[in-house]
Design a protein around this motif. Structure first.
Motif, PDB file in Angstrom:
ATOM      1  N   UNK A 248     -15.694 -26.881  20.590  1.00  0.00           N
ATOM      2  CA  UNK A 248     -15.925 -28.097  21.369  1.00  0.00           C
ATOM      3  C   UNK A 248     -15.213 -29.229  20.640  1.00  0.00           C
ATOM      4  N   UNK A 249     -14.293 -29.895  21.338  1.00  0.00           N
ATOM      5  CA  UNK A 249     -13.364 -30.827  20.680  1.00  0.00           C
ATOM      6  C   UNK A 249     -13.230 -32.094  21.513  1.00  0.00           C
ATOM      7  N   UNK A 250     -14.152 -33.048  21.314  1.00  0.00           N
ATOM      8  CA  UNK A 250     -14.138 -34.235  22.162  1.00  0.00           C
ATOM      9  C   UNK A 250     -12.961 -35.158  21.890  1.00  0.00           C
ATOM     10  N   UNK A 251     -12.376 -35.628  22.975  1.00  0.00           N
ATOM     11  CA  UNK A 251     -11.375 -36.709  22.930  1.00  0.00           C
ATOM     12  C   UNK A 251     -11.784 -37.699  24.012  1.00  0.00           C
ATOM     13  N   UNK A 252     -11.587 -38.984  23.778  1.00  0.00           N
ATOM     14  CA  UNK A 252     -11.903 -39.948  24.841  1.00  0.00           C
ATOM     15  C   UNK A 252     -10.918 -39.738  26.000  1.00  0.00           C
ATOM     16  N   UNK A 253     -11.396 -40.009  27.214  1.00  0.00           N
ATOM     17  CA  UNK A 253     -10.603 -39.694  28.400  1.00  0.00           C
ATOM     18  C   UNK A 253      -9.189 -40.286  28.395  1.00  0.00           C
ATOM     19  N   UNK A 254      -9.004 -41.562  27.964  1.00  0.00           N
ATOM     20  CA  UNK A 254      -7.619 -42.074  27.985  1.00  0.00           C
ATOM     21  C   UNK A 254      -6.668 -41.278  27.094  1.00  0.00           C
ATOM     22  N   UNK A 255      -7.194 -40.594  26.060  1.00  0.00           N
ATOM     23  CA  UNK A 255      -6.314 -39.787  25.197  1.00  0.00           C
ATOM     24  C   UNK A 255      -5.949 -38.461  25.841  1.00  0.00           C
ATOM     25  N   UNK A 256      -6.676 -38.067  26.878  1.00  0.00           N
ATOM     26  CA  UNK A 256      -6.339 -36.815  27.563  1.00  0.00           C
ATOM     27  C   UNK A 256      -5.607 -37.068  28.875  1.00  0.00           C
ATOM     28  N   UNK A 257      -5.938 -38.185  29.526  1.00  0.00           N
ATOM     29  CA  UNK A 257      -5.367 -38.478  30.844  1.00  0.00           C
ATOM     30  C   UNK A 257      -4.184 -39.415  30.682  1.00  0.00           C
ATOM     31  N   UNK A 258      -3.093 -38.898  30.150  1.00  0.00           N
ATOM     32  CA  UNK A 258      -1.921 -39.739  29.904  1.00  0.00           C
ATOM     33  C   UNK A 258      -0.700 -38.837  29.813  1.00  0.00           C
ATOM     34  N   UNK A 259       0.460 -39.442  29.558  1.00  0.00           N
ATOM     35  CA  UNK A 259       1.713 -38.683  29.602  1.00  0.00           C
ATOM     36  C   UNK A 259       1.787 -37.618  28.511  1.00  0.00           C
ATOM     37  N   UNK A 260       1.078 -37.811  27.411  1.00  0.00           N
ATOM     38  CA  UNK A 260       1.067 -36.808  26.339  1.00  0.00           C
ATOM     39  C   UNK A 260      -0.373 -36.625  25.886  1.00  0.00           C
ATOM     40  N   UNK A 261      -1.120 -35.878  26.664  1.00  0.00           N
ATOM     41  CA  UNK A 261      -2.566 -35.765  26.444  1.00  0.00           C
ATOM     42  C   UNK A 261      -2.907 -34.848  25.280  1.00  0.00           C
ATOM     43  N   UNK A 262      -4.016 -35.175  24.598  1.00  0.00           N
ATOM     44  CA  UNK A 262      -4.473 -34.376  23.450  1.00  0.00           C
ATOM     45  C   UNK A 262      -5.035 -33.032  23.897  1.00  0.00           C
ATOM     46  N   UNK A 263      -5.000 -32.089  22.963  1.00  0.00           N
ATOM     47  CA  UNK A 263      -5.607 -30.773  23.180  1.00  0.00           C
ATOM     48  C   UNK A 263      -7.068 -30.815  22.767  1.00  0.00           C
ATOM     49  N   UNK A 264      -7.941 -30.235  23.583  1.00  0.00           N
ATOM     50  CA  UNK A 264      -9.346 -30.146  23.204  1.00  0.00           C
ATOM     51  C   UNK A 264     -10.233 -30.212  24.433  1.00  0.00           C
ATOM     52  N   UNK A 265     -11.274 -29.387  24.454  1.00  0.00           N
ATOM     53  CA  UNK A 265     -12.201 -29.304  25.590  1.00  0.00           C
ATOM     54  C   UNK A 265     -13.613 -29.502  25.054  1.00  0.00           C
ATOM     55  N   UNK A 266     -14.393 -30.332  25.747  1.00  0.00           N
ATOM     56  CA  UNK A 266     -15.742 -30.648  25.275  1.00  0.00           C
ATOM     57  C   UNK A 266     -16.781 -29.775  25.974  1.00  0.00           C
ATOM     58  N   UNK A 267     -17.401 -28.866  25.235  1.00  0.00           N
ATOM     59  CA  UNK A 267     -18.325 -27.898  25.840  1.00  0.00           C
ATOM     60  C   UNK A 267     -19.706 -27.870  25.203  1.00  0.00           C
ATOM     61  N   UNK A 268     -19.945 -28.679  24.182  1.00  0.00           N
ATOM     62  CA  UNK A 268     -21.227 -28.539  23.472  1.00  0.00           C
ATOM     63  C   UNK A 268     -22.417 -28.631  24.415  1.00  0.00           C
ATOM     64  N   UNK A 269     -22.321 -29.516  25.399  1.00  0.00           N
ATOM     65  CA  UNK A 269     -23.487 -29.827  26.217  1.00  0.00           C
ATOM     66  C   UNK A 269     -23.884 -28.666  27.143  1.00  0.00           C
ATOM     67  N   UNK A 270     -22.914 -27.908  27.644  1.00  0.00           N
ATOM     68  CA  UNK A 270     -23.259 -26.849  28.618  1.00  0.00           C
ATOM     69  C   UNK A 270     -22.852 -25.444  28.174  1.00  0.00           C
ATOM     70  N   UNK A 271     -22.515 -25.298  26.891  1.00  0.00           N
ATOM     71  CA  UNK A 271     -22.063 -23.994  26.405  1.00  0.00           C
ATOM     72  C   UNK A 271     -23.086 -22.880  26.642  1.00  0.00           C
TER      73      UNK A 271
END
Ligand SMILES: NC(=O)N[C@@H](CC(=O)O)C(=O)O
Ligand SMILES: [Zn+2]
Ligand SMILES: [Zn+2]
Length: 345
Positions: A248-271
């Protein structure tokens, strides 16, 4: 089966970040998990035992009141890591593993290892004292196709390292290919693999079909369907060499929703809900406990948790927020793209 009681699970690969993000996400892990291996790829990374001790204190301070959670700390391996510091960290009980990031392989990995030869003194010491090496198993050579990077890592880095140092315990983290599964199965001792929740659920279509979907982008990138099926078979097999590491690798949404988005998926809450769903689909609910609560402790030489949790299958689909709000910004929650019925009581 309508309800299932299992020993409290652990997460053997987790990114908690720091500061406001740490405060925003830690409760989602401590609610269900007793322990987690905490990744050291902060900015700057956690490289010394002193860094890890200070980070552990920040994690404990961020825990919700009454929360009981044990962070298992790791060190970020560099070409300058001091073997004595690593050994002291293990002896003091603070350090559970050392993490290898090939330089440039993933988020915050530019300070990682370029030349494995330079890391050999530390790796030899780790083999001697029985301290596991956790690896992000991808090469970074630009010529290698991103979908082949795990397999090429196994052939050109991991296997040669294990031949050179067979006593070294290696955790191949977030395995994403049948090649990784086959390698671990065939390798005998001193190797195990963690598998994420999301790689059991998505294949690469999730990222690319119908538009580009940044919230399904992580590293190692999800592969084709045959690989996902191999991961599911391994995770639900009960084989003690495979266990959960959510990554589980949280990134704030603007860091993912952009021309060069970060890698990482946030799953802790519903894993846990996602995993119960997967294991039910595979007729393997009786093996969920091995995957999330038993196999990992055996590998890391720890006792399983004494406490239990109970999963209940609800009649109606349960819901999770689409995003969590943190003081650092909003973080999108992994959407498995099917309704979830399993709830943690
Ligand atoms: N998994 C990811 O896609 N990202 C991780 C780094 C990692 O585990 O490779 C992160 O720190 O964001
Ligand atoms: Zn990684
Ligand atoms: Zn990770």
């Amino acid at each position: 089966m309508r309800s299932l009681t299992i020993r409290r699970p652990d997460d053997w690969h987790l990114h908690l970040r720091d500061g406001a993000m740490l405060e925003g996400v830690i409760g989602d892990t401590s609610r269900h998990f007793a322990r987690a291996i905490i990744m050291p790829n902060l900015v700057p990374p956690v490289v010394t035992t002193a860094d890890a001790g200070a980070y552990r204190e920040r994690i404990m301070a961020a825990l919700p009141k009454g929360g009981r959670f044990q962070p298992l700390m790791t060190l970020y391996l560099t070409e300058d890591t001091n073997p004595d510091d690593v050994e002291e960290g293990q002896k003091s009980g603070l350090i559970t593993a050392v993490k290898l990031y090939p330089a440039g392989a993933t988020t915050n990995s530019h300070g990682g290892v370029r030349d494995m030869n330079k890391a050999m003194p530390v790796l030899e010491r780790m083999a001697k004292i029985g301290l596991p090496l956790c690896v992000h198993g991808e090469v970074t050579t630009p010529e290698v196709d991103i979908f082949d990077r795990e397999k090429v890592f196994i052939d050109t880095v991991l296997d040669p390292l294990r031949r050179r140092l067979p006593e070294l315990k290696v955790t191949m983290e977030h395995v994403t290919t049948s090649d990784g599964i086959d390698y671990i199965r065939a390798a005998g001792q001193n190797i195990a693999g963690s598998i994420t929740t999301h790689h059991l659920i998505i294949n690469r279509n999730a990222i690319l079909v119908g538009g580009i979907k940044p919230h399904y982008y992580c590293l190692p990138v999800a592969k084709r369907e045959s690989h996902r099926l191999a991961l599911r078979a391994a995770a639900t097999s009960g084989d003690p060499r495979f266990f959960l590491g959510t990554d589980s690798a949280p990134h704030v949404d603007p860091s993912k929703e952009c021309a060069c988005g970060c890698a990482g998926i946030y799953t802790s809450i519903n894993t846990m809900s996602c995993l119960a769903h997967v294991f039910e689909q595979e007729n393997a609910l009786d093996r969920l406990e091995a995957f999330v609560s038993l196999n990992g402790p055996v590998w890391y030489g720890l006792a399983p948790n004494e406490e239990t949790i109970t999963l209940v299958r609800r009649e109606e689909a349960i819901s999770f927020p689409g995003k969590i709000e943190t003081e650092a910004g909003s973080v999108t929650v992994f959407d498995p793209m099917f309704p979830l019925f399993w709830d943690v009581e």
